[in-house]
Write a protein that holds these residues in place. Structure first.
Motif, short mmCIF file in Angstrom:
data_model
loop_
_atom_site.label_atom_id
_atom_site.label_comp_id
_atom_site.label_asym_id
_atom_site.label_seq_id
_atom_site.Cartn_x
_atom_site.Cartn_y
_atom_site.Cartn_z
N MET A 75 1.83 -2.45 -10.76
CA MET A 75 2.09 -1.26 -9.95
C MET A 75 1.28 -0.07 -10.46
O MET A 75 1.32 0.25 -11.64
N VAL A 76 0.58 0.55 -9.55
CA VAL A 76 -0.18 1.75 -9.88
C VAL A 76 0.68 2.97 -9.60
O VAL A 76 1.37 3.02 -8.59
N THR A 77 0.66 3.92 -10.51
CA THR A 77 1.42 5.14 -10.27
C THR A 77 0.84 6.29 -11.08
O THR A 77 0.19 6.09 -12.09
N ASP B 262 0.35 -0.17 -4.79
CA ASP B 262 -0.39 1.07 -5.04
C ASP B 262 0.50 2.26 -4.71
O ASP B 262 0.71 2.57 -3.54
N GLU B 263 1.03 2.90 -5.71
CA GLU B 263 1.93 4.04 -5.55
C GLU B 263 2.95 3.77 -4.44
O GLU B 263 3.04 4.53 -3.47
N PRO B 264 3.72 2.70 -4.58
CA PRO B 264 4.57 2.27 -3.46
C PRO B 264 5.68 3.25 -3.14
O PRO B 264 6.30 3.16 -2.09
N THR B 265 5.93 4.17 -4.04
CA THR B 265 7.02 5.12 -3.78
C THR B 265 6.46 6.53 -3.53
O THR B 265 7.20 7.48 -3.41
N GLY B 266 5.13 6.61 -3.46
CA GLY B 266 4.49 7.92 -3.37
C GLY B 266 4.92 8.77 -2.20
O GLY B 266 4.99 9.99 -2.29
N ALA B 267 5.21 8.12 -1.07
CA ALA B 267 5.55 8.89 0.13
C ALA B 267 7.07 9.02 0.31
O ALA B 267 7.53 9.44 1.36
N LEU B 268 7.81 8.64 -0.71
CA LEU B 268 9.27 8.55 -0.54
C LEU B 268 10.02 9.54 -1.42
O LEU B 268 9.51 10.00 -2.44
N SER C 187 12.72 5.14 9.20
CA SER C 187 12.33 6.22 8.28
C SER C 187 11.21 5.70 7.35
O SER C 187 10.95 4.50 7.29
N GLY C 188 10.60 6.63 6.61
CA GLY C 188 9.55 6.24 5.67
C GLY C 188 10.03 5.22 4.65
O GLY C 188 9.36 4.23 4.37
N PHE D 287 0.84 -1.20 0.00
CA PHE D 287 0.00 0.00 0.00
C PHE D 287 0.87 1.25 0.00
O PHE D 287 2.02 1.22 0.45
N GLN D 288 0.27 2.33 -0.44
CA GLN D 288 0.99 3.60 -0.44
C GLN D 288 1.39 3.99 0.99
O GLN D 288 2.47 4.49 1.23
N ALA D 289 0.50 3.74 1.94
CA ALA D 289 0.74 4.20 3.30
C ALA D 289 1.32 3.11 4.21
O ALA D 289 1.09 3.10 5.41
#
Ligand SMILES: Nc1ncnc2c1ncn2[C@@H]1O[C@H](COP(=O)(O)OP(=O)(O)O)[C@@H](O)[C@H]1O
Ligand SMILES: [Mg+2]
Length: 226
Positions: free
Chosen positions: A199-201, A168-174, A145-146, A92-94
C-alpha cells in the motif's frame, strides 16, 4: 518466508521539456508472502510510479521486477495482462469503477479475463457482503458514497483471489471512518486469503498499520524500517 516480489535496480526516466529526469533511482525491494507493507513518501516522491511498475501496469523502465518467481519483463502484453488478472489486484486512489454497469458487474470485471466466470456471481456477492454492501448489488457507482465506491473497488481487486494486492492511497479520498474501514478490509483479506498487500500512502498514521514501512524520497528508497 516466501519471496513474493523483488525489484532489482528499477530506474524510471521521463523527458520533460527536453530534460531527462530520473523519477525512480535504482529501487531495490523485497516483499514476502503475507506481508502488509506500506510504501510511504511525500507527494511527488515517486510512489505511484513505483506501484505502477511493480503491478505490471507500466512497462517502461530499466531494471527488473520479479513477481511470484516470474520476471515480468519476459512476458509479452497478452501474457502480462493474463498474469496480472490472475495474480494481482489493484486498488486505485480514484476508484476507477465503470459508471455504466451496476456494482456487482463492476466487481466481476476481472473475471472476464479468467476462467472463473461460472462461480463469479456468488463470489462477487460474497465479496460485496464482506465489504458491507449486501443488498446494493444492483446500484450504480454514482448512487454510492465515495467510501462505498472504494469498497466496491476493493471487492473487485479481491474477486480473483490475487496473491498480491497493490493499493495506491486507497483511503486518500475518504474520511477517517471510511479510511479505517478500508484498512480493516485489506487486513481481513490478508488473514482470510493469505494475500500480500503493498500500500502506497503519504499518511504516517496509515503507514503505522502496516507490518513494515518502506520510505521513498525523491525516487530513492531511504530506509527500510522493520
Ligand atoms: N509520465 C510522466 N512524465 C513526467 N513526469 C512524471 C511522469 N509521471 C510522473 N512524473 C513526475 O514524477 C514524480 C513522481 O510522481 P508520482 O510517482 O506520481 O509521485 P507520488 O505518487 O509519490 O505523488 C513527480 O514529480 C511527477 O510529476
Ligand atoms: Mg501518487
Amino acid at each position: 518466508m516466501n519471496l513474493v516480489l523483488r525489484s532489482d535496480k528499477i530506474c524510471k526516466r521521463v523527458i520533460v521539456e527536453n530534460t531527462n529526469t530520473e523519477i525512480l533511482k535504482s529501487v531495490d525491494l523485497e516483499i514476502f508472502q503475507d506481508e502488509f507493507v506500506a510504501i510511504m513518501g511525500a507527494s511527488g516522491s515517486g510512489k505511484s510510479t513505483l506501484l505502477g511498475i511493480l503491478a505490471g501496469v507500466d512497462s517502461e523502465y530499466e531494471g527488473n521486477v520479479n513477481v511470484l518467481g516470474k520476471d515480468i519483463k519476459d512476458l509479452d502484453d497478452d501474457q502480462l495482462t493474463q498474469f496480472r488478472n490472475k495474480n494481482i489486484g489493484i486498488i486505485f486512489q480514484a476508484f476507477n469503477l465503470l459508471p455504466d454497469i451496476n456494482i456487482i458487474e463492476n466487481v466481476k470485471v476481472p473475471l472476464y479475463f479468467s476462467n472463473n466466470k461460472l462461480s463469479g456471481n456468488e463470489k462477487a456477492k460474497e465479496l460485496l457482503r464482506m465489504v458491507g454492501l449486501e443488498g446494493k448489488e444492483k446500484l450504480f457507482p454514482r448512487q454510492l458514497s465515495g467510501g462505498e465506491q472504494q469498497r466496491v473497488a476493493i471487492a473487485r481487486a479481491l474477486v480473483n483471489s490475487p496473491s498480491v494486492v497493490f493499493a495506491d492511497e486507497p483511503t486518500g479520498a475518504l474520511d477517517k471512518v471510511n479510511g479505517e474501514m478500508i484498512i480493516k478490509l485489506l487486513k481481513e483479506g490478508r488473514e482470510k486469503k493469505n494475500m500480500t498487500i503493498v500500500m502506497v500512502t503519504h499518511d504516517y498514521s496509515l503507514a503505522t498499520q502496516a507490518d513494515r514501512t518502506i520510505c521513498i524520497e525523491d525516487g530513492k528508497i531511504i530506509n527500510k524500517k522493520e
